[in-house]
Write a protein that holds these residues in place. Structure first.
Motif, PDB file in Angstrom:
ATOM      1  N   SER A  90       0.738  -1.183  -0.223  1.00  0.00           N
ATOM      2  CA  SER A  90      -0.049   0.168  -0.509  1.00  0.00           C
ATOM      3  C   SER A  90       1.294   1.676   0.106  1.00  0.00           C
ATOM      4  N   ASN A  91       1.998   0.964   1.013  1.00  0.00           N
ATOM      5  CA  ASN A  91       2.556   2.211   0.959  1.00  0.00           C
ATOM      6  C   ASN A  91       3.597   2.624  -0.418  1.00  0.00           C
ATOM      7  N   ALA A  92       3.665   1.474  -1.311  1.00  0.00           N
ATOM      8  CA  ALA A  92       4.930   1.577  -2.465  1.00  0.00           C
ATOM      9  C   ALA A  92       3.556   2.509  -3.779  1.00  0.00           C
ATOM     10  N   LEU A  93       2.532   1.946  -3.881  1.00  0.00           N
ATOM     11  CA  LEU A  93       1.531   2.230  -4.388  1.00  0.00           C
ATOM     12  C   LEU A  93       1.115   3.940  -4.250  1.00  0.00           C
ATOM     13  N   ASP A  94       0.409   4.578  -2.337  1.00  0.00           N
ATOM     14  CA  ASP A  94       0.698   5.136  -1.854  1.00  0.00           C
ATOM     15  C   ASP A  94      -0.894   5.169  -2.568  1.00  0.00           C
ATOM     16  N   ILE A  95      -1.535   3.894  -1.735  1.00  0.00           N
ATOM     17  CA  ILE A  95      -3.038   3.849  -1.256  1.00  0.00           C
ATOM     18  C   ILE A  95      -3.241   3.470  -0.327  1.00  0.00           C
ATOM     19  N   SER A  96      -4.695   3.411   0.200  1.00  0.00           N
ATOM     20  CA  SER A  96      -5.576   2.642   0.922  1.00  0.00           C
ATOM     21  C   SER A  96      -4.569   0.493   1.476  1.00  0.00           C
ATOM     22  N   ARG A  97      -4.815   0.825   2.488  1.00  0.00           N
ATOM     23  CA  ARG A  97      -4.292  -0.788   2.660  1.00  0.00           C
ATOM     24  C   ARG A  97      -5.356  -1.701   2.155  1.00  0.00           C
ATOM     25  N   VAL A  98      -4.720  -2.768   1.495  1.00  0.00           N
ATOM     26  CA  VAL A  98      -5.533  -3.812   1.069  1.00  0.00           C
ATOM     27  C   VAL A  98      -5.418  -5.285   1.612  1.00  0.00           C
ATOM     28  N   SER A  99      -6.102  -6.008   1.008  1.00  0.00           N
ATOM     29  CA  SER A  99      -6.559  -7.210   1.504  1.00  0.00           C
ATOM     30  C   SER A  99      -6.609  -8.324   0.496  1.00  0.00           C
ATOM     31  N   PHE A 100      -7.120  -9.426   0.755  1.00  0.00           N
ATOM     32  CA  PHE A 100      -6.827 -10.471  -0.780  1.00  0.00           C
ATOM     33  C   PHE A 100      -7.979 -10.448  -0.527  1.00  0.00           C
ATOM     34  N   ALA A 101      -8.807 -10.032  -1.933  1.00  0.00           N
ATOM     35  CA  ALA A 101     -10.259 -10.516  -2.214  1.00  0.00           C
ATOM     36  C   ALA A 101     -10.403 -11.688  -2.107  1.00  0.00           C
ATOM     37  N   PRO A 102     -11.885 -11.725  -2.140  1.00  0.00           N
ATOM     38  CA  PRO A 102     -12.857 -12.645  -1.703  1.00  0.00           C
ATOM     39  C   PRO A 102     -12.191 -13.196  -3.270  1.00  0.00           C
ATOM     40  N   ALA A 103     -12.658 -14.909  -2.446  1.00  0.00           N
ATOM     41  CA  ALA A 103     -12.613 -15.540  -3.771  1.00  0.00           C
ATOM     42  C   ALA A 103     -13.186 -15.799  -4.908  1.00  0.00           C
ATOM     43  N   ASP A 104     -14.566 -15.815  -4.175  1.00  0.00           N
ATOM     44  CA  ASP A 104     -15.468 -15.174  -5.524  1.00  0.00           C
ATOM     45  C   ASP A 104     -15.332 -14.237  -6.543  1.00  0.00           C
ATOM     46  N   LEU A 105     -15.226 -13.200  -5.946  1.00  0.00           N
ATOM     47  CA  LEU A 105     -14.526 -12.328  -6.848  1.00  0.00           C
ATOM     48  C   LEU A 105     -13.226 -12.406  -7.783  1.00  0.00           C
ATOM     49  N   MET A 106     -12.379 -13.125  -7.314  1.00  0.00           N
ATOM     50  CA  MET A 106     -11.339 -13.890  -7.946  1.00  0.00           C
ATOM     51  C   MET A 106     -11.695 -14.575  -9.630  1.00  0.00           C
ATOM     52  N   GLU A 107     -13.000 -15.083  -8.855  1.00  0.00           N
ATOM     53  CA  GLU A 107     -13.049 -16.081  -9.882  1.00  0.00           C
ATOM     54  C   GLU A 107     -14.108 -15.224 -10.958  1.00  0.00           C
ATOM     55  N   SER A 108     -15.005 -14.920 -11.232  1.00  0.00           N
ATOM     56  CA  SER A 108     -15.551 -13.677 -12.036  1.00  0.00           C
ATOM     57  C   SER A 108     -14.733 -12.228 -12.274  1.00  0.00           C
ATOM     58  N   ILE A 109     -14.070 -12.337 -11.983  1.00  0.00           N
ATOM     59  CA  ILE A 109     -13.144 -10.760 -12.610  1.00  0.00           C
ATOM     60  C   ILE A 109     -12.318 -11.674 -13.310  1.00  0.00           C
ATOM     61  N   LEU A 110     -11.150 -12.598 -13.024  1.00  0.00           N
ATOM     62  CA  LEU A 110     -10.170 -13.220 -13.394  1.00  0.00           C
ATOM     63  C   LEU A 110     -10.226 -14.854 -14.306  1.00  0.00           C
ATOM     64  N   GLY A 111     -11.723 -14.966 -13.441  1.00  0.00           N
ATOM     65  CA  GLY A 111     -12.101 -16.305 -14.254  1.00  0.00           C
ATOM     66  C   GLY A 111     -11.042 -17.514 -13.553  1.00  0.00           C
ATOM     67  N   VAL A 112     -10.401 -17.821 -12.211  1.00  0.00           N
ATOM     68  CA  VAL A 112      -9.806 -18.359 -11.447  1.00  0.00           C
ATOM     69  C   VAL A 112     -10.197 -18.432 -10.213  1.00  0.00           C
ATOM     70  N   LYS A 113      -9.838 -19.880 -10.175  1.00  0.00           N
ATOM     71  CA  LYS A 113      -9.894 -20.394  -9.059  1.00  0.00           C
ATOM     72  C   LYS A 113      -8.684 -19.712  -7.362  1.00  0.00           C
ATOM     73  N   VAL A 114      -8.936 -20.348  -6.444  1.00  0.00           N
ATOM     74  CA  VAL A 114      -7.395 -19.577  -5.681  1.00  0.00           C
ATOM     75  C   VAL A 114      -6.610 -20.752  -5.683  1.00  0.00           C
ATOM     76  N   GLY A 115      -5.664 -20.777  -5.967  1.00  0.00           N
ATOM     77  CA  GLY A 115      -4.136 -21.478  -6.757  1.00  0.00           C
ATOM     78  C   GLY A 115      -4.457 -20.990  -7.918  1.00  0.00           C
ATOM     79  N   ALA A 116      -4.667 -20.531  -8.996  1.00  0.00           N
ATOM     80  CA  ALA A 116      -4.079 -20.365 -10.227  1.00  0.00           C
ATOM     81  C   ALA A 116      -4.262 -19.279 -10.137  1.00  0.00           C
TER      82      ALA A 116
END
Length: 179
Positions: A90-116
């Motif tokens: 977050s500091n490197a990009l000068d943005i507010s703190r991030v966290s891991f995106a939920p698995a369902d969003l990863m699947e809907s946006i990137l088309g992959v499941k956890v680990g891929a």
């Protein structure tokens, strides 16, 4: 014992997901050569050790992150050996703190499941929601090792071809940070 196939230099005969098919179609269209292996399901970086040995490269670690409102998304690509520290990212990009995106969003946006999670997931990001962020140390490596969009297919591609050719084709300009 963890199964890793012999090295293959052509696309699979059948595909396990729409993204996997798009990956190989894109590489073929761009005339980007690759080596790949099939493996048992690999979810963690520890699972990738034998894949790295077979392909003689280092697998990158690809993380899908978001802000607390889940309105900004980041595909962070770093070296496998670095621990992820949200504060440093977050500091490197000068943005507010991030966290891991939920698995369902990863699947809907990137088309992959956890680990891929893979840089190729941007092919599924039709709304251009994701910012691609590279740790500069990844760019120092000759070879880029990553998932083909599945947890059982891994490949080795020249790093410069991913950054300069593939991401340009996919219409993404990556941000490079030092971690």
């Amino acid at each position: 014992m963890f199964f890793v196939s012999d090295i293959l230099k052509k696309s699979p005969d059948t595909y396990n997901s729409p993204l996997q098919e798009m990956v190989y179609e894109s590489l073929t269209k761009l005339q980007i050569s690759f080596e790949r292996v099939n493996s048992d399901e690999a979810i963690s970086m520890e699972d990738c050790i034998e894949i790295n040995q077979k392909l003689d490269m280092k697998m990158v670690k690809t993380l899908f992150l978001c802000n607390s409102k889940k309105t900004k998304f980041y595909l962070f690509i770093t070296t496998a050996d670095k621990p992820f520290k949200s504060k440093d990212f977050s500091n490197a990009l000068d943005i507010s703190r991030v966290s891991f995106a939920p698995a369902d969003l990863m699947e809907s946006i990137l088309g992959v499941k956890v680990g891929a999670a893979t840089v190729f997931g941007v092919l599924m990001d039709k709304e251009n929601l994701v910012q691609v962020v590279f740790d500069k140390d990844v760019l120092l490596e000759e070879w880029y090792g990553c998932s083909d969009g599945t947890t059982t297919g891994y490949m080795k591609v020249k790093t410069k071809l991913i950054v300069n050719n593939f991401l340009t084709y996919a219409k993404y300009i990556p941000t490079v940070i030092e971690m």
